[in-house]
Structure formats: structure tokens, C-alpha cells
Design a protein around this motif. Structure first.
Motif, PDB file in Angstrom:
ATOM      1  N   UNK A  27     -50.864 -27.341  11.290  1.00 11.52           N
ATOM      2  CA  UNK A  27     -51.664 -26.334  12.002  1.00 11.52           C
ATOM      3  C   UNK A  27     -51.867 -25.053  11.203  1.00 11.52           C
ATOM      4  N   UNK A  28     -50.992 -24.838  10.205  1.00 11.87           N
ATOM      5  CA  UNK A  28     -51.071 -23.612   9.406  1.00 11.87           C
ATOM      6  C   UNK A  28     -51.677 -23.858   8.033  1.00 11.87           C
ATOM      7  N   UNK A  29     -52.335 -25.000   7.873  1.00 13.99           N
ATOM      8  CA  UNK A  29     -52.899 -25.356   6.577  1.00 13.99           C
ATOM      9  C   UNK A  29     -53.826 -24.268   6.017  1.00 13.99           C
ATOM     10  N   UNK A 156     -43.987 -21.973  12.683  1.00 15.15           N
ATOM     11  CA  UNK A 156     -44.385 -20.572  12.628  1.00 15.15           C
ATOM     12  C   UNK A 156     -43.202 -19.657  12.348  1.00 15.15           C
ATOM     13  N   UNK A 157     -42.042 -19.980  12.951  1.00 13.11           N
ATOM     14  CA  UNK A 157     -40.844 -19.174  12.708  1.00 13.11           C
ATOM     15  C   UNK A 157     -40.301 -19.397  11.300  1.00 13.11           C
ATOM     16  N   UNK A 158     -40.279 -20.673  10.861  1.00 12.08           N
ATOM     17  CA  UNK A 158     -39.754 -20.973   9.526  1.00 12.08           C
ATOM     18  C   UNK A 158     -40.638 -20.403   8.422  1.00 12.08           C
ATOM     19  N   UNK A 159     -41.962 -20.418   8.645  1.00 11.99           N
ATOM     20  CA  UNK A 159     -42.881 -19.956   7.610  1.00 11.99           C
ATOM     21  C   UNK A 159     -42.612 -18.508   7.215  1.00 11.99           C
ATOM     22  N   UNK A 249     -49.285 -14.019  12.369  1.00 15.48           N
ATOM     23  CA  UNK A 249     -50.419 -14.892  12.683  1.00 15.48           C
ATOM     24  C   UNK A 249     -49.951 -16.324  12.882  1.00 15.48           C
ATOM     25  N   UNK A 250     -49.031 -16.794  12.019  1.00 14.21           N
ATOM     26  CA  UNK A 250     -48.525 -18.167  12.139  1.00 14.21           C
ATOM     27  C   UNK A 250     -47.852 -18.381  13.490  1.00 14.21           C
TER      28      UNK A 250
END
Length: 403
Positions: A27-29, A156-159, A249-250
Motif C-alpha cells: 500500500x505504500x509503494x 505504517x508504524x514500521x516504516x 502519511x504512511x
């Protein structure tokens, strides 16, 4: 507990972790392409994201009939294990990609060896009683969707803490462990067909496409996936534009994806039961009409929280789409052809999943991101008309008729 129920629960739990792992980064590509590959132009980002996301489905669609044919010959469990262990290795290697072209190549390779979801779906479909097919497919869909919910949130948290690239290594490890669980806990009593009963890919295609109403159901599948996946490369950038800043944003993009997925989890088993009781054709038609309506206001939201609410409502409808398709396929398919029929359906899933993000990403650059939501609404409404014309009035065949 009956064997098919035990397999359903084990596969549901394992696929929860597989889908959670696979959805931690995809989803964050667009954000990954921006951050790690230095592409800053939004139009170029959405175009590359659509191509790379869709590439996996190109090769998966080409390979799926082959894996379906082999599954009906040698067993569905072995196809699950083949896919799971292969994807674990390839996705781990994806973390080392040093260019967009290398990332594209690994996505193509991953699609070639994929197929854990259709193989699992076929295994459950081949063992669950037909009168409970909708519920079983809804349960499987519910857990895979639940994994898809957790993936964006965890990703999203790990990114923000370990970076996008490290998430590929986490993904590969989780898929490996889930596949190992299936190896020891899922049991399949598979009786291989006699050599004279085995068919070639060409014979499979002739049998399947001459069996009414399978081609009509396949067309529904393509349209569903095309419409839903056209949003994928646009959504993170759309969330970014709504938020107005680059902070978290992620996380917010994951929250938007999670809202829809959570509703899907709630709705899938219940809509599956309603399909078993009142007809999967009717549930499919109603869900398509409501989903087409809910896409329209998403094009005009002014903040992220409005989008979250609308995506949650949308998820309640989406929970009835693919489970209804799978239940319809099961009702019109002889038991000995299940994997091949589901394999071809996965090909059409992949066609829609490939074309959707590619054209959605390109459209966002030439029209607008809001325009992609409106196009999706129109496509779902056209699909609803097709379901009404071709499927809604079909009767359920008897056991004798499908054999």
C-alpha cells in the motif's frame, strides 16, 4: 471438529499472517518509490507504482492455469507449500533491489511462483459441504482481509522506524513461518486421478469456457478487481494531498486501508451466510450497486477522516463480492475440476488486478485523482448491470447436473 473445518481454521489463521506480511509494504509503494529511489514527480510516481504493483499480477495470471492443472493432478496442499516457500525467498530478496527495474523484475518473478490464496481457496472448496460453501469462503475471505488490515497499520508504524526496505525482510520471514505451520497442521486426503483422466491446459480451457455460466462469472471477477485496484497507486498520494503535510502519511494511508478492511472482516461471513440462504447472485448484485454509489463521495472529501468513514462503509459491501463469486464457481463446478476452475478465475483476478492499478496510475496523471474514484464507480455500476443480465436469474444446479 470435522477435517474440513480444521483445515479452514488453520488456513484462515495462516493466511491472516501471509496477507498481513504482503500488505505491509505494497500500500505504500508510491511512498517507497519516492523515498528510496528518488522519484519526486507525482505523475511519475503513480505511473511507476501502477506498473510495479500490476507486474506481479501479469505473471501470476499467466501461471495460474498451470498451477491449477497441477493441483488437480497432484493435490492442493503441495501447491500451497510451493507458493508460500517460494514467495518467502523472493520477497526477502526484493529488499535488496537497487533500482526500479530490479524491483519490477522481482515482482514479475514473485507473480510466477505465487498462488497461495487460490490454492487454499480450492482446497477449502473441494472439502466444504456445498450448502456451507458461502460461509466457508466468507470465513477465509474474512481472515485474509483481516491480515490486509493489520498489514498497512503495522507497515505504517514500521516504516517510520526501520524504513521501507527492511519491511521486505519482515514480510519474507512471516510468510515462511505461516507456510511452515500449514506444512504440519493442514491435512489433505488427495486421490490423484487416473492417467487417462488427466487433461492438458488446452482441454481444460475448452471444458471450462464451454460450461455455462463460468465465462460470465469470470468477466464479473475481472471487472471487480479492475475497479477496486485502480485506486491502489492513487490512495497514498490522495491521502497526502488531503493531509496537506508530509508527516505520518504512511500511518494515515494505512488507517484508510484498515478502515475498509475492518468492515470487510465484519461483513464477509455474514454476507456469505446470506448468499447460502438467498442466493449468491443476489448478494453480489446488491453489493455492487451500493459500492458503486459509495465511490462517488470519496472523490469530493475534504479531509482524511471523511475518507476513512466512507472506506469503512465501502468495506461492508466489498465483503460480499469475491466470496459470492467463489460460492457461485463452486456451485457450477464438478469436484474434480475445482482447482482448474479456480486457477482460471485467479487468472482473471490477476488481469483485473494488473490493469486496474496500471490504468488508474496513468489516469491520475492525465485526469485527476478524484476522477479515478468516479471511473471506479461507473465500472462497478456497469458490472452490476452485467450481473443482473447474466447471473441474477440463474437457478442453482443439482448435483447430477454439474456432474
Amino acid at each position: 471438529m470435522e477435517a474440513w473445518q480444521r483445515n479452514l481454521y488453520v488456513l484462515s489463521g495462516s493466511l491472516f499472517f501471509v496477507m498481513m506480511a504482503m500488505s505491509m509494504i505494497m500500500p505504500f509503494l508510491p511512498l517507497y518509490i519516492q523515498h528510496d529511489f528518488g522519484i519526486t514527480d507525482p505523475h511519475e510516481v503513480t505511473a511507476w507504482a501502477g506498473i510495479i504493483f500490476g507486474a506481479n499480477f501479469l505473471t501470476a495470471g499467466l501461471a495460474s492455469p498451470i498451477w491449477g492443472n497441477l493441483a488437480d493432478k497432484y493435490g492442493r496442499k503441495i501447491m500451497i507449500l510451493r507458493s508460500g516457500f517460494s514467495m518467502a525467498v523472493i520477497i526477502t530478496l526484493t529488499g535488496f533491489a537497487s533500482s526500479l527495474w530490479m524491483l519490477l523484475g522481482l515482482r514479475l518473478l514473485n507473480g510466477t511462483v505465487g498462488g497461495i490464496i487460490p490454492a487454499s481457496t480450492a482446497l477449502i472448496a473441494s472439502t466444504a459441504p456445498k450448502e456451507r460453501a458461502g460461509w466457508a469462503q466468507g470465513m477465509l475471505q474474512s481472515f485474509t482481509t483481516a491480515g490486509s488490515i493489520m498489514g498497512p497499520l503495522v507497515g505504517g508504524l514500521l516504516a517510520d522506524r526501520i524504513g521501507f526496505r527492511m519491511i521486505f525482510f519482515v514480510t519474507g520471514s512471516l510468510i515462511f513461518l505461516a507456510t511452515l505451520t500449514i506444512t504440519f497442521l493442514v491435512k489433505e486426503k488427495f486421490i490423484p486421478p487416473d492417467a487417462k483422466e488427466r487433461t492438458s491446459l488446452a482441454e481444460d480451457a475448452r471444458m471450462i469456457f464451454s460450461t455455462r455460466p463460468l465465462p460470465a462469472i469470470y468477466f464479473v471477477t475481472v471487472m471487480i478487481q479492475f475497479a477496486l485496484f485502480s485506486i491502489v497507486p492513487v490512495l497514498p498520494i490522495y491521502v497526502q494531498s488531503l493531509q496537506g503535510t508530509g508527516e505520518n502519511v504512511a500511518f494515515y494511508a494505512g488507517l484508510v486501508a484498515a478502515a475498509m478492511g475492518m468492515a470487510n472482516v465484519i461483513a464477509s461471513p455474514q454476507l456469505g451466510k446470506l448468499g447460502d440462504r438467498h442466493g449468491s447472485q443476489k448478494i453480489l448484485l446488491i453489493c455492487l450497486v451500493i459500492a458503486s454509489i459509495l465511490f462517488i463521495p470519496q472523490a469530493f472529501v475534504s479531509n482524511v477522516w471523511q475518507l476513512v468513514g466512507l472506506r469503512f462503509l465501502l468495506g461492508l459491501c466489498l465483503g460480499g463480492l469475491l466470496p459470492s463469486v467463489y460460492a457461485l464457481l463452486r456451485r457450477y463446478t464438478p469436484s474434480e475440476m475445482i482447482s482448474r476452475v479456480y486457477g482460471y478465475n485467479n487468472t482473471f483476478i490477476c488481469i483485473g488486478s494488473m490493469l486496474g492499478p496500471m490504468l488508474g496510475g496513468l489516469m491520475a496523471g492525465y485526469v485527476s485523482m478524484s476522477g479515478v474514484f468516479l471511473l471506479t464507480s461507473a465500472l462497478l455500476f456497469v458490472n452490476a448491470i452485467w450481473v443482473y443480465v447474466s447471473l441474477a436469474k440463474l437457478r442453482t444446479p443439482s448435483e447430477a447436473e454439474i456432474r
